[in-house]
Design a protein around this motif. Structure first.
Motif, PDB file in Angstrom:
ATOM      1  N   MET A 179       0.911  -1.304  -0.654  1.00 46.97           N
ATOM      2  CA  MET A 179      -0.127  -0.426   0.024  1.00 46.97           C
ATOM      3  C   MET A 179       0.747   1.126   0.138  1.00 46.97           C
ATOM      4  O   MET A 179       1.935   1.365   0.600  1.00 46.97           O
ATOM      5  N   GLU A 180       0.379   2.196  -1.118  1.00 43.67           N
ATOM      6  CA  GLU A 180       1.903   3.575  -1.371  1.00 43.67           C
ATOM      7  C   GLU A 180       1.740   4.254  -0.030  1.00 43.67           C
ATOM      8  O   GLU A 180      -0.170   5.036   0.172  1.00 43.67           O
ATOM      9  N   SER A 181       1.905   5.554   0.308  1.00 41.35           N
ATOM     10  CA  SER A 181       1.707   6.318   0.686  1.00 41.35           C
ATOM     11  C   SER A 181       0.515   7.718   0.781  1.00 41.35           C
ATOM     12  O   SER A 181      -0.105   7.761   1.726  1.00 41.35           O
ATOM     13  N   LEU A 182       0.288   7.732  -0.906  1.00 42.78           N
ATOM     14  CA  LEU A 182      -0.320   8.264  -1.455  1.00 42.78           C
ATOM     15  C   LEU A 182      -2.100   7.967  -0.478  1.00 42.78           C
ATOM     16  O   LEU A 182      -3.140   8.557  -0.276  1.00 42.78           O
ATOM     17  N   ASP A 183      -2.052   6.058  -0.223  1.00 44.73           N
ATOM     18  CA  ASP A 183      -3.085   5.646  -0.189  1.00 44.73           C
ATOM     19  C   ASP A 183      -3.633   6.140   1.543  1.00 44.73           C
ATOM     20  O   ASP A 183      -4.747   6.470   2.178  1.00 44.73           O
TER      21      ASP A 183
END
Length: 342
Positions: free
Chosen positions: A1-5
């Motif tokens: 999971m990306e930090s963007l999410d």
């Protein structure tokens, strides 16, 4: 999971705290060439403000339109969406063309109303504590459950339960705060890494703090800094002082840690001498020494600090994303990306 999410979830928590209604959209499956991976998030506020992305812009306008229409129906007295719902885009060539999905790609999404936020706050707190978290959403009820996730676990959907994985933010610990470290730090921040810097030389540390204020200083000597950090599989460590008294201290600890990437500046000759030194005097094993990326970075013919920083971050991203390929054969040329810094 990306930090963007994770930032999307932070916005969800803030918006709900202000009294806004919020809908969360999650990519669950893609076919063909889809711009965003399963697990990617988009949040839509009742006034049309959005956070995140599920398609790189292909279907967002339609999602915003249909979500706002739902909020307007609720305002007019109709029942609100109480449970998650499935949405499919690009089921036909015509629809794929309409929404601009590349190569006829297809996306399946889950749209859910965010009715309570306790799970959001708990998930953000656990990932901030560098935990890997699985979120289970039961579509029939909208109930969310959190649990510990394992490395290698991915987003999955069995038709009734959607499981998404949220990991801690990627971290980069730099040993040394010189000109090259400042360039690497700036690029790492643009790539959404949390950047930490350890340099016991006060004048260097102060220069880094002034030049890259978004970086965080880790006090103490390099070996203490690595131990304090407790590197996990979301951590990269790069030694850039070119001073064995400092770099080797960090590497001794880093090579025995769970860090996914450990690198050190220097030519191939210096790296060979370093490996012999670490094996002889610090009893590091052959598998541990084999983890060292040195010469550090992809061989791009880099000369300036900015170019060398590109080569270092390119290799870190390559390893992070588990990409293998011909780019790494450049390691055999005998010239380090950072050789110009010697």
């Amino acid at each position: 999971m990306e930090s963007l999410d994770l930032r999307v979830l932070g916005d969800v928590l803030a918006w709900r705290g202000l009294g806004h209604a919020v809908t969360l959209v999650t990519v669950i499956e893609t076919w063909g060439s889809a711009p965003r991976p399963p697990g990617a998030l988009l949040a839509v506020r009742d006034d049309g403000v959005v956070s995140g992305s599920v398609s790189g812009g292909c279907v967002e306008d339609d999602l915003i339109t249909r979500t706002r229409a739902g909020f307007n129906r609720v305002a007019a007295g109709e029942p609100a969406l109480a449970r998650p719902a499935l949405i499919v885009y690009g089921a036909s060539k015509e629809e794929a063309a309409r929404f601009g999905l590349p190569c006829g790609g297809t996306m399946r999404l889950v749209q859910e109303p965010v009715l309570e936020t306790l799970w959001v706050a708990q998930l953000l707190a656990r990932t901030a504590d560098h935990q890997l978290v699985a979120r289970r959403l039961t579509l029939a009820t909208g109930v969310v459950q959190l649990s510990c996730a394992g490395r290698g676990q991915h987003t999955s959907f069995d038709g009734s339960i959607l499981t998404t994985i949220f990991g801690p933010k990627w971290r980069l610990l730099l040993i040394g705060a010189g000109q090259l470290s400042q360039a690497v730090a700036q690029m790492a921040l643009m790539l959404d890494f949390e950047v930490l810097v350890c340099d016991p030389r006060e004048e260097y540390a102060l220069t880094m703090a002034a030049g890259v204020p978004a970086s965080q200083r880790v006090a103490g000597m390099p070996d203490d800094a690595v131990r304090t950090l407790v590197p996990d599989a979301h951590t990269a460590i790069v030694a850039l002082t070119h001073d064995p008294k400092l770099d080797d201290m960090a590497l001794i600890e880093a090579l025995q840690s769970q860090a996914f990437y450990v690198g050190a500046l220097g030519s191939r000759r210096n790296q060979d001498a370093r490996r012999q030194r670490l094996a002889k005097h610090f009893d590091l094993s052959a598998p541990e020494l084999a983890r060292l990326h040195g010469p550090v970075g992809l061989s791009l013919g880099a000369k300036t600090p900015a170019e060398i920083a590109v080569s270092i971050m390119a290799e870190i991203i390559q390893i992070k994303n588990s990409v293998s390929g011909g780019a790494l054969i450049a390691k055999n040329t005998g010239v380090a990306a950072g050789a110009a810094m010697i």
